[in-house]
Design an enzyme around this catalytic site. Structure first.
Site, PDB file in Angstrom:
ATOM      1  N   ILE A 114       0.837  -1.099  -0.067  1.00  0.00           N
ATOM      2  CA  ILE A 114       0.017  -0.122  -0.189  1.00  0.00           C
ATOM      3  C   ILE A 114       0.999   1.335  -0.076  1.00  0.00           C
ATOM      4  CG2 ILE A 114      -1.661   1.305   1.317  1.00  0.00           C
ATOM      5  CD1 ILE A 114      -2.882  -1.384   2.374  1.00  0.00           C
ATOM      6  N   PRO A 115       1.068   1.723  -1.065  1.00  0.00           N
ATOM      7  CA  PRO A 115       2.267   2.806  -1.257  1.00  0.00           C
ATOM      8  C   PRO A 115       2.257   3.985  -0.628  1.00  0.00           C
ATOM      9  CG  PRO A 115       1.087   2.718  -3.384  1.00  0.00           C
ATOM     10  CD  PRO A 115       0.317   1.682  -2.585  1.00  0.00           C
ATOM     11  N   CYS A 116       2.276   4.009   0.444  1.00  0.00           N
ATOM     12  CA  CYS A 116       2.210   5.661   1.220  1.00  0.00           C
ATOM     13  C   CYS A 116       3.270   6.248   0.921  1.00  0.00           C
ATOM     14  CB  CYS A 116       2.137   5.154   2.696  1.00  0.00           C
ATOM     15  SG  CYS A 116       3.225   3.920   3.393  1.00  0.00           S
ATOM     16  N   HIS A 117       4.520   5.684   0.276  1.00  0.00           N
ATOM     17  CA  HIS A 117       5.583   6.739   0.100  1.00  0.00           C
ATOM     18  C   HIS A 117       5.456   7.432  -1.063  1.00  0.00           C
ATOM     19  CE1 HIS A 117       5.924   3.148  -2.501  1.00  0.00           C
ATOM     20  NE2 HIS A 117       6.448   3.641  -3.334  1.00  0.00           N
TER      21      HIS A 117
END
Length: 146
Positions: A114-117
């Protein structure tokens, strides 16, 4: 809980599974992993990701969280590989304010998958609560842009 650890360019990672879905990705090595077909698939996908290949969209993820957090996390998954989105822009999509989005992003139990970056501040990369902090965030963003 089934889990598997792997080496990566950002350090050791451990992926956890429950009820046929990924529930957490943590930094560090956890001994005694009893892998599964899903965990093998996730490790292979992460290995390819660190070689520059986008992650598949169909990995079963179950991060838990509140309804609002899940809306934010779904919004994160909608940000295309190699692009970024601002906190305020994500807040418009998920509802709430940039600050509440930031809090939900920081509580993401499955970073990278889950690409929070991919969420950035108006004046720079913003924070990153995963191991390595902002340096890891910048590494991941540069990896995806390459």
């Amino acid at each position: 809980m089934p889990h598997v650890s792997m080496h990566s360019p950002i350090g050791d990672l451990t992926v956890f599974e429950a009820d046929g879905a990924v529930v957490a990705l943590e930094s560090g090595w956890a001994d005694g992993g009893d892998g599964s077909a899903l965990l093998g698939r996730v490790v292979a996908a992460l290995d390819r990701y660190f070689d520059g290949v986008p992650l598949p969209d169909d990995l079963p993820l179950s991060p838990g969280g509140t309804d609002y957090q899940r809306r934010v996390w779904d919004g994160l998954r909608a940000i295309p590989h190699g692009t970024v989105c601002g906190y305020a822009q994500l807040a418009r999509r998920a509802g709430g304010a940039a600050r509440s989005v930031g809090q939900a992003v920081a509580r993401n139990p499955i970073p990278i998958l889950i690409p929070c970056h991919r969420v950035t501040a108006a004046a720079g990369p913003g924070g990153y609560s995963f191991a390595g902090g902002v340096a890891t965030k910048i590494f991941l963003l540069d990896l995806e842009r390459a």
